[in-house]
Design an enzyme around this catalytic site. Structure first.
Site, mmCIF file in Angstrom:
data_model
loop_
_atom_site.group_PDB
_atom_site.id
_atom_site.type_symbol
_atom_site.label_atom_id
_atom_site.label_comp_id
_atom_site.label_asym_id
_atom_site.label_seq_id
_atom_site.Cartn_x
_atom_site.Cartn_y
_atom_site.Cartn_z
ATOM 1 N N GLU A 50 0.763 -1.117 -0.058
ATOM 2 C CA GLU A 50 0.213 0.026 -0.081
ATOM 3 C C GLU A 50 0.934 1.213 -0.156
ATOM 4 O O GLU A 50 0.433 2.248 -0.455
ATOM 5 C CB GLU A 50 -0.879 -0.034 1.220
ATOM 6 N N PHE A 112 -12.727 -6.881 13.267
ATOM 7 C CA PHE A 112 -11.396 -7.219 12.507
ATOM 8 C C PHE A 112 -11.069 -6.390 11.437
ATOM 9 O O PHE A 112 -11.950 -5.989 10.479
ATOM 10 C CB PHE A 112 -11.905 -8.731 11.544
ATOM 11 N N GLN A 113 -9.824 -6.135 11.540
ATOM 12 C CA GLN A 113 -9.100 -4.926 10.370
ATOM 13 C C GLN A 113 -9.860 -3.752 10.643
ATOM 14 O O GLN A 113 -9.783 -2.815 9.869
ATOM 15 C CB GLN A 113 -9.116 -5.658 9.143
ATOM 16 N N LYS A 162 -18.039 -0.269 5.022
ATOM 17 C CA LYS A 162 -18.325 -1.092 3.794
ATOM 18 C C LYS A 162 -19.752 -0.915 3.452
ATOM 19 O O LYS A 162 -20.351 -0.841 2.676
ATOM 20 C CB LYS A 162 -18.034 -2.499 4.444
ATOM 21 N N MET A 480 24.417 8.318 3.043
ATOM 22 C CA MET A 480 24.162 9.488 3.545
ATOM 23 C C MET A 480 24.409 9.529 5.096
ATOM 24 O O MET A 480 25.038 10.463 5.767
ATOM 25 C CB MET A 480 22.693 10.053 3.332
HETATM 26 C C1 LIG Z 1 12.179 5.086 5.640
HETATM 27 C C2 LIG Z 1 13.412 5.598 6.172
HETATM 28 N N1 LIG Z 1 14.317 5.374 6.902
HETATM 29 C C3 LIG Z 1 15.573 5.871 7.213
HETATM 30 C C4 LIG Z 1 16.099 7.045 6.700
HETATM 31 C C5 LIG Z 1 17.227 7.607 7.320
HETATM 32 N N2 LIG Z 1 18.005 7.769 6.048
HETATM 33 C C6 LIG Z 1 18.234 8.809 5.470
HETATM 34 S S1 LIG Z 1 19.555 8.494 3.963
HETATM 35 C C7 LIG Z 1 19.687 6.932 4.478
HETATM 36 C C8 LIG Z 1 20.779 6.158 3.801
HETATM 37 C C9 LIG Z 1 20.224 5.644 2.538
HETATM 38 O O1 LIG Z 1 20.894 4.831 1.783
HETATM 39 P P1 LIG Z 1 20.884 4.334 0.275
HETATM 40 O O2 LIG Z 1 19.634 4.258 -0.143
HETATM 41 O O3 LIG Z 1 21.867 3.171 0.069
HETATM 42 O O4 LIG Z 1 21.428 5.866 -0.279
HETATM 43 P P2 LIG Z 1 22.751 6.584 -0.329
HETATM 44 O O5 LIG Z 1 22.921 7.365 0.530
HETATM 45 O O6 LIG Z 1 23.907 5.182 -0.051
HETATM 46 O O7 LIG Z 1 22.994 7.075 -1.557
HETATM 47 C C10 LIG Z 1 18.930 6.526 5.706
HETATM 48 C C11 LIG Z 1 18.980 5.305 6.399
HETATM 49 C C12 LIG Z 1 14.996 7.556 5.857
HETATM 50 N N3 LIG Z 1 15.480 8.883 5.274
HETATM 51 N N4 LIG Z 1 13.785 7.098 5.435
#
Ligand SMILES: Cc1ncc(C[n+]2csc(CCOP(=O)(O)OP(=O)(O)O)c2C)c(N)n1
Ligand SMILES: [Mg+2]
Lengths: 566, 160
Positions: A50, A112-113, A162, A480
């Site tokens: 979703e 339920f749900q 529903k 990052m």
């Molecule tokens: C749903 C979610 N969980 C955690 C984060 C924290 N976060 C920001 S950037 C990042 C790393 C992303 O890794 P990747 O997709 O490999 O991208 P890269 O920075 O290596 O290009 C994380 C964990 C986020 N932005 N969104």
């Protein structure tokens, strides 16, 4: 009046709004609606999660400017959508989310749900409704679309028990919607426009600071007219990219945490900052007291709460950006005080200073032989798609490199989760965009971490013959976060090393898509060309310089002039 | 600075929780809140007392106004206004303190609304500070229970 079923009425409402594609996932509470949709001309795209449905609707909305629609079942279906609803809310994206709900007699019984999705999404929707009485169904849906797309847009959720959907209802003719308690201000106050324009004429070092509001209100042409008329430099937020042509000599690119040296220096030294549809987010301002310290601030925004929220504004203009910019352009055109050549010339010293900054620290990166630099991949994507592709992104370094190195010259060719920064956004959003514009090239610039958050949507892309391209900038890190750890946590890579990562080429193949890999710079171009020429969903796995950082970088809480540079 | 804000809103389920959710979500504080139907049953009037500097109060009023179900927001404390609060106090009233309690109630123009052999329940209406004053005075005698309504307020009519 002829009666129709609630489901029929909902479908007619969607048709009335011009909706051709919706994204959904079924369950007990929405079987009736799915059943009715089967006989309609609306394409009901079956996603695999979703969250994907709502992101796809969001992607469609961003590239078209129309309202995106998602249809989820009650309980877990609805809660799975919440992250994506919050994503749209933070970026002011118009959506209508329909959720199934247990029958009204069961509401409140922990049936339920059953979840109180209206309660759960109250803080992350522009508005939401529980339709308890079938006679309110049609008017509620019409109101939902009206609220989603007008004013500052946003997601509106309608919870549909529903039994309400199963009832027979009237379908009265649609009349213009007028809500006593909801009347966004579109027209600017002429006095404020005049004040702003006079101020602009006096400015020596003006900067236009452009946010997502310019895209949302389709004001890019008016903005471009204003910038060129007065020869003023422009910087854009992550959400504002494409609001002004990125290749224009007046463009300084993005500002803020990973903005260009030029843009941040220009804002810090400006005497007039004209904020258009931007909201002074902390990722833009850095340390607040050091943000544009010498500038008078003009702020155009349709949402009064955005004005003087973080930064005290001198000349507020509550209005739709397009209307306000039109009024400003008209003011200059009709003003005897405005001499175009003279004003343009008076800004030349400022533009020269800006040019010096760019010369000193251009956007760039260090080339390292045959190692793939992620920035190079983005530059190649830009070149080989002639800057004309729709780019969606995941979140992290990949997102910032895409923002920095793809030249967005038009609005609505860029869909990224700015405010919430939701990993997993890019692939479903790309599918939504591609469903809207099948003839356009749509690329999800991805990270190896983020792509795994909604990788299941590869199946959706396959099923609907939706050949999106995914460019994974694979550093085998949650890059990052790793960058922050490298710079501020003594290189302690806690939780950012993904020791197990799937083979993305094989993964693509498992879904019936195509997987390509480049491990050397010299292979990049061929991989991109092949991907673009392939009429199938493609994953391009670019094995990049592992520990490349995104620069410039303003450390959190620092002044935007305190940038770490390449 | 203390501000008394009056909000007209749709009298529908969930609307109050939009208002309180806004305050908790954005870290604004609510000192008191009272809400009831207006002459028009589909509209409620909510009075809330909050504190904050000018910028915060500006955000509060704007954010309230942004809620779709909110019809009108007035910072009543911007102009002349009257405010009232009612308190019910159950105070210990035994042989040696009964007369004293009655005297205090009289000074505050309160009313005894319930009597038991060992206590009075007292009703007092006035500004929040008057209500606080009687509470402070009765406290040493022995307050067993209090219930306050929170402030309601109305702008004064123009004198012209
Ligand atoms: C749903 C979610 N969980 C955690 C984060 C924290 N976060 C920001 S950037 C990042 C790393 C992303 O890794 P990747 O997709 O490999 O991208 P890269 O920075 O290596 O290009 C994380 C964990 C986020 N932005 N969104
Ligand atoms: Mg990564």
């Amino acid at each position: 009046m002829e009666k129709i079923s609630g489901s029929q009425a909902i479908i007619r409402c969607l048709q009335e709004e011009g909706i051709k594609t919706i994204f959904g996932f079924p369950g007990g509470a929405v079987i009736d609606l799915f059943d009715a949709l089967m006989d309609s001309d609306i394409t009901n795209v079956l996603v695999r999660h979703e969250q994907g449905a709502v992101h796809a609707a969001d992607g469609l909305a961003r590239v078209t400017g129309e309202v995106g629609v998602a249809l989820l079942t009650s309980g877990p279906g609805a809660t799975n959508g919440v992250t994506a609803i919050a994503t749209a809310y933070m970026d002011s994206i118009p959506l209508v989310i329909l959720t199934g709900q247990v029958p009204t007699p069961l509401i409140g019984n922990d049936a339920f749900q059953e979840v109180d999705i209206v309660g759960i999404t109250r803080p992350c929707t522009k508005h939401n409704y529980l339709v308890k009485d079938a006679k309110d169904l049609v008017s509620t849906l019409r109101e939902a679309f009206h609220i989603a797309r007008t004013g500052r847009p946003g997601p509106v959720l309608v919870d549909l028990p529903k039994d309400v959907v199963a009832k027979m209802v009237d379908f009265p003719e649609k009349k213009p919607i007028r809500m006593q308690n909801y009347q966004p201000t579109y027209e600017p106050h002429p006095g404020q426009i005049e004040k702003a324009c006079k101020k602009i004429l006096k400015a020596k070092n003006p900067v236009l600071y452009v946010g997502g509001g310019v895209i949302l209100s389709n004001a890019n042409e008016e903005l471009t007219e204003l910038a060129r008329k007065l020869n003023m430099p422009v910087t854009m937020t992550l959400m504002g990219l494409g609001g002004f042509p990125g290749s224009d000599p007046l463009s300084m690119g993005m500002l803020g945490m990973h903005g260009s040296y030029t843009a941040n220096m220009a804002v810090a030294n400006s005497d007039l900052l004209i904020a258009v549809g931007a909201r002074f987010d902390d990722r833009v301002t850095g340390r607040l007291d050091a943000f544009a310290p010498h500038a008078t601030i003009i702020h155009i925004d349709i949402d009064p709460t955005s004005i003087s929220k973080n930064v005290k504004v001198d000349i507020p203009i509550v209005a739709d950006c397009k209307h306000a910019l039109t009024a400003m352009n008209a003011w200059f055109n009709n003003s005897s005080d405005f001499n175009r050549e003279q004003v343009a010339a008076s800004h030349e010293p400022w533009l020269a200073t800006i040019g010096e900054w760019t010369k000193k620290h251009p956007m760039g990166y260090l080339d390292e032989g045959d190692i793939i630099k992620p920035q190079y991949v983005i530059q190649k994507l830009d070149e080989l798609t002639h800057g004309d592709a729709i780019i969606t992104t995941e979140v992290g370094q990949n997102q910032m490199w895409a923002a920095q190195f793809y030249k967005f010259n038009k609005p609505r060719q860029w869909a990224t989760s700015g405010g919430l920064g939701t990993m997993g956004y890019g692939l479903p959003a790309a599918i939504g965009a591609k469903m809207a514009f099948p003839e356009k090239t749509v690329i999800d610039v991805a990270g190896d971490g983020s792509i795994q958050m909604n990788i299941q949507e590869l199946a959706t892309a396959k099923q609907y013959k939706c050949p999106v391209k995914i460019a994974i900038l694979n550093n085998n890190y949650l890059g990052m976060v790793r960058q922050w750890q490298e710079l501020f946590y003594n290189k302690r890579y806690a939780g950012t090393v993904m020791e197990v990562t799937p083979d993305f080429v094989m993964l693509a193949q498992a879904y019936g898509a195509v997987g390509l890999r480049a491990t050397k710079k010299s292979e990049v171009e061929a991989v991109i060309k092949e991907a673009l020429a392939t009429d199938n969903t493609v994953i391009m796995d670019f094995v990049i310089a592992r520990e490349e950082c995104v620069f410039p970088m303003v450390p959190a809480g620092k002044a935007t002039t305190e940038m770490l540079l390449v | 600075m203390k501000h008394t804000i009056s909000v007209l809103l749709q009298n529908k389920p969930g609307v109050l929780s939009r208002v309180t959710g806004l305050f908790s979500g954005r870290g604004f504080n609510i000192e008191s809140l009272s809400v009831a139907e207006t002459l028009e049953p589909s509209i409620s009037c909510l009075t809330l007392v909050t504190r904050g500097d000018e910028a915060i109060i500006e955000q509060i009023t704007k954010q309230l106004h942004k809620l779709i179900d909110v019809i009108k927001v007035t910072d009543i404390s911007d102009s002349e206004y009257v405010e009232r609060e009612m308190v019910l106090i159950r105070v210990k009233a035994e042989a040696q303190t009964r007369a004293e309690v009655l005297r205090v109630i009289d000074i505050f123009r309160g009313k005894v609304v319930d009597v038991s052999p060992k206590s009075y329940a007292v009703e007092v209406t006035g500004s929040a500070s008057k209500v606080q004053a009687i509470i402070d005075i009765l406290k040493p005698i022995g307050i067993q229970e209090i219930v306050r309504t929170g402030t309601i307020a109305m702008a004064r009519a123009s004198k012209k």
